[in-house]
Design a protein around this motif. Structure first.
Motif, PDB file in Angstrom:
ATOM      1  N   ARG A 124       0.837  -1.197   0.000  1.00 22.32           N
ATOM      2  CA  ARG A 124       0.000   0.000   0.000  1.00 22.32           C
ATOM      3  C   ARG A 124       0.877   1.255   0.000  1.00 22.32           C
ATOM      4  O   ARG A 124       1.726   1.428   0.888  1.00 22.32           O
ATOM      5  CB  ARG A 124      -0.894  -0.005   1.238  1.00 22.32           C
ATOM      6  N   PRO A 125       0.688   2.165  -0.964  1.00 19.94           N
ATOM      7  CA  PRO A 125       1.493   3.389  -1.004  1.00 19.94           C
ATOM      8  C   PRO A 125       1.150   4.302   0.179  1.00 19.94           C
ATOM      9  O   PRO A 125      -0.015   4.394   0.585  1.00 19.94           O
ATOM     10  CB  PRO A 125       1.071   4.049  -2.330  1.00 19.94           C
ATOM     11  N   PRO A 126       2.139   4.974   0.751  1.00 23.61           N
ATOM     12  CA  PRO A 126       1.867   5.834   1.907  1.00 23.61           C
ATOM     13  C   PRO A 126       0.989   7.041   1.597  1.00 23.61           C
ATOM     14  O   PRO A 126       0.370   7.601   2.508  1.00 23.61           O
ATOM     15  CB  PRO A 126       3.269   6.262   2.359  1.00 23.61           C
ATOM     16  N   ASP A 127       0.922   7.460   0.324  1.00 28.70           N
ATOM     17  CA  ASP A 127       0.100   8.628  -0.002  1.00 28.70           C
ATOM     18  C   ASP A 127      -1.338   8.260  -0.370  1.00 28.70           C
ATOM     19  O   ASP A 127      -2.147   9.145  -0.686  1.00 28.70           O
ATOM     20  CB  ASP A 127       0.729   9.434  -1.141  1.00 28.70           C
ATOM     21  N   LEU A 128      -1.679   6.971  -0.310  1.00 30.66           N
ATOM     22  CA  LEU A 128      -3.053   6.537  -0.586  1.00 30.66           C
ATOM     23  C   LEU A 128      -3.922   6.876   0.620  1.00 30.66           C
ATOM     24  O   LEU A 128      -3.646   6.428   1.733  1.00 30.66           O
ATOM     25  CB  LEU A 128      -3.086   5.043  -0.871  1.00 30.66           C
ATOM     26  N   GLN A 129      -4.968   7.667   0.407  1.00 28.64           N
ATOM     27  CA  GLN A 129      -5.801   8.139   1.513  1.00 28.64           C
ATOM     28  C   GLN A 129      -7.279   7.945   1.194  1.00 28.64           C
ATOM     29  O   GLN A 129      -7.671   7.845   0.031  1.00 28.64           O
ATOM     30  CB  GLN A 129      -5.546   9.623   1.784  1.00 28.64           C
TER      31      GLN A 129
ATOM     32  N   LEU B  56       4.255   3.794 -10.026  1.00 24.14           N
ATOM     33  CA  LEU B  56       4.768   3.545  -8.673  1.00 24.14           C
ATOM     34  C   LEU B  56       6.207   3.035  -8.666  1.00 24.14           C
ATOM     35  O   LEU B  56       6.742   2.710  -7.604  1.00 24.14           O
ATOM     36  CB  LEU B  56       3.869   2.537  -7.954  1.00 24.14           C
ATOM     37  N   ALA B  57       6.822   2.980  -9.835  1.00 24.41           N
ATOM     38  CA  ALA B  57       8.207   2.528  -9.903  1.00 24.41           C
ATOM     39  C   ALA B  57       9.117   3.506  -9.164  1.00 24.41           C
ATOM     40  O   ALA B  57       8.814   4.698  -9.055  1.00 24.41           O
ATOM     41  CB  ALA B  57       8.641   2.400 -11.364  1.00 24.41           C
ATOM     42  N   HIS B  58      10.212   3.000  -8.614  1.00 27.38           N
ATOM     43  CA  HIS B  58      11.219   3.804  -7.925  1.00 27.38           C
ATOM     44  C   HIS B  58      10.719   4.401  -6.605  1.00 27.38           C
ATOM     45  O   HIS B  58      11.311   5.340  -6.079  1.00 27.38           O
ATOM     46  CB  HIS B  58      11.730   4.939  -8.831  1.00 27.38           C
ATOM     47  N   HIS B  59       9.607   3.868  -6.081  1.00 29.05           N
ATOM     48  CA  HIS B  59       9.113   4.319  -4.775  1.00 29.05           C
ATOM     49  C   HIS B  59       9.372   3.276  -3.688  1.00 29.05           C
ATOM     50  O   HIS B  59       8.917   3.437  -2.559  1.00 29.05           O
ATOM     51  CB  HIS B  59       7.615   4.624  -4.858  1.00 29.05           C
ATOM     52  N   LYS B  60      10.082   2.212  -4.031  1.00 28.48           N
ATOM     53  CA  LYS B  60      10.444   1.144  -3.089  1.00 28.48           C
ATOM     54  C   LYS B  60       9.211   0.537  -2.413  1.00 28.48           C
ATOM     55  O   LYS B  60       9.200   0.292  -1.209  1.00 28.48           O
ATOM     56  CB  LYS B  60      11.425   1.674  -2.046  1.00 28.48           C
TER      57      LYS B  60
END
Length: 321
Positions: A70-75, A108-112
């Motif tokens: 889950r990406p941290p900026d997903l709200q 989402l590449a390069h966001h680890k």
């Protein structure tokens, strides 16, 4: 919640290995409430499972498709009308999150965010549809993945898309047919899958949990053949339900008359006309789930006070049956 407290307290006094006491408990504390549909044809019982696919903790060779956490900026936020929306902040604006096509294209590449890498993007797609899965690594270690949110984009059933495009006939849509078409048309598979913009993110489960089902919507491990995904607006999560239907098990049809529990949710389940049976994990469960499509009777067991209120609501036109 107050309607359930007395029954829950009584349940603690029932020995788990005493079948007669369990039967007496349900008869004493619960009222059967038949779930119906407007045409009175019963409830459709479909199936779902945990796929097991091949993958690697590192990118390389055949393992080129990332599985994202889950990406941290997903709200999620609520608008002025009280509706929930999923997206991300862009300055002072709240905007939709990236679609499947944009994520496949590298958004989402390069966001680890990569949990691991799998060999087949079709495998990942079906694991996202099921909402959980098991990834077997080259050293045979199994990594368990569980649903951890989605991008908020609408879920578009792939069978519907493929019928519209003429790839499948309307009467021959199944998980097996969809998968067979995608695997035999690799040049078109990505664009077809991207017609469903919804994208699921995963989290890793503890490594010592391989002998139980994935956590459902209640955070409780699902039990094959006993746990159901329901519409929580029609059937309360946690409610015991009586299942009476035909089930495809290990290649042959069996009649199931057994107690189960509403422990999970599904985007495909709306109202009282359908529930999804959790059938376990691995290849055999995959075959059973693909073949599962039967109409039967579903009876929800409600605490007696809640059952009276449900019957009253049904009489006024607000109920399900």
């Amino acid at each position: 919640m107050g309607d359930w407290l007395a029954a829950c307290d009584a349940a603690r006094r029932v020995a788990p290995d005493n079948a007669a006491a369990a039967r007496d408990f349900f008869q004493a504390w619960f009222q059967p409430y038949r779930i119906g549909t407007p045409d009175r044809q019963g409830t459709l019982f479909a199936g779902y499972y945990e796929p097991e696919i091949r993958g690697s903790l590192k990118r390389g060779g055949i393992y080129q498709t990332p599985v994202y956490r889950r990406p941290p900026d997903l709200q999620r936020t609520r608008d002025a009308q009280g509706h929930m929306h999923t997206g991300r902040k862009e300055g002072t604006k709240f905007v939709p999150y990236a679609t499947r096509a944009q994520i496949d294209g590298g958004a989402l590449a390069h966001h680890k965010l990569e949990l691991l890498w799998v060999a087949d993007p079709v495998d990942l797609f079906f694991m996202q549809v099921q909402g959980a899965g098991r990834v077997r690594l080259p050293n045979e270690q199994v990594v368990r993945l569980s649903f951890d949110g989605h991008n908020g984009q609408p879920y578009v059933p792939l069978g519907q898309v493929m019928v519209q495009k003429g790839y499948l006939e309307a009467g021959h849509v199944s998980l097996t047919a969809i998968r067979d078409w995608l695997e035999t048309h690799p040049a078109q598979a990505r664009s077809v899958m991207e017609a469903n913009p919804n994208y699921v993110f995963f989290t890793e489960l503890p490594s010592d949990s391989t002998d139980v089902g994935t956590p459902g919507a209640l955070g409780v491990p699902l039990t094959p053949g006993r746990s159901l995904a329901v519409d929580r607006h029609a059937i309360p999560l946690g409610a015991p339900v009586w299942i009476n239907t035909a089930v495809n098990a290990a290649g042959h049809v069996e009649t199931w008359k057994r107690l189960g529990f509403a422990q999970d949710l599904s985007r495909d389940v709306k109202g009282t006309g359908r529930v999804d049976l959790y059938l376990g994990w691995g290849p055999e469960a995959a075959q059973d789930a693909a073949a599962q499509h039967s109409v039967g009777q579903l009876i929800v067991l409600l605490p007696r006070k809640a059952a009276k209120e449900a019957v009253r609501d049904a009489a006024s036109g607000d109920g399900a049956s």
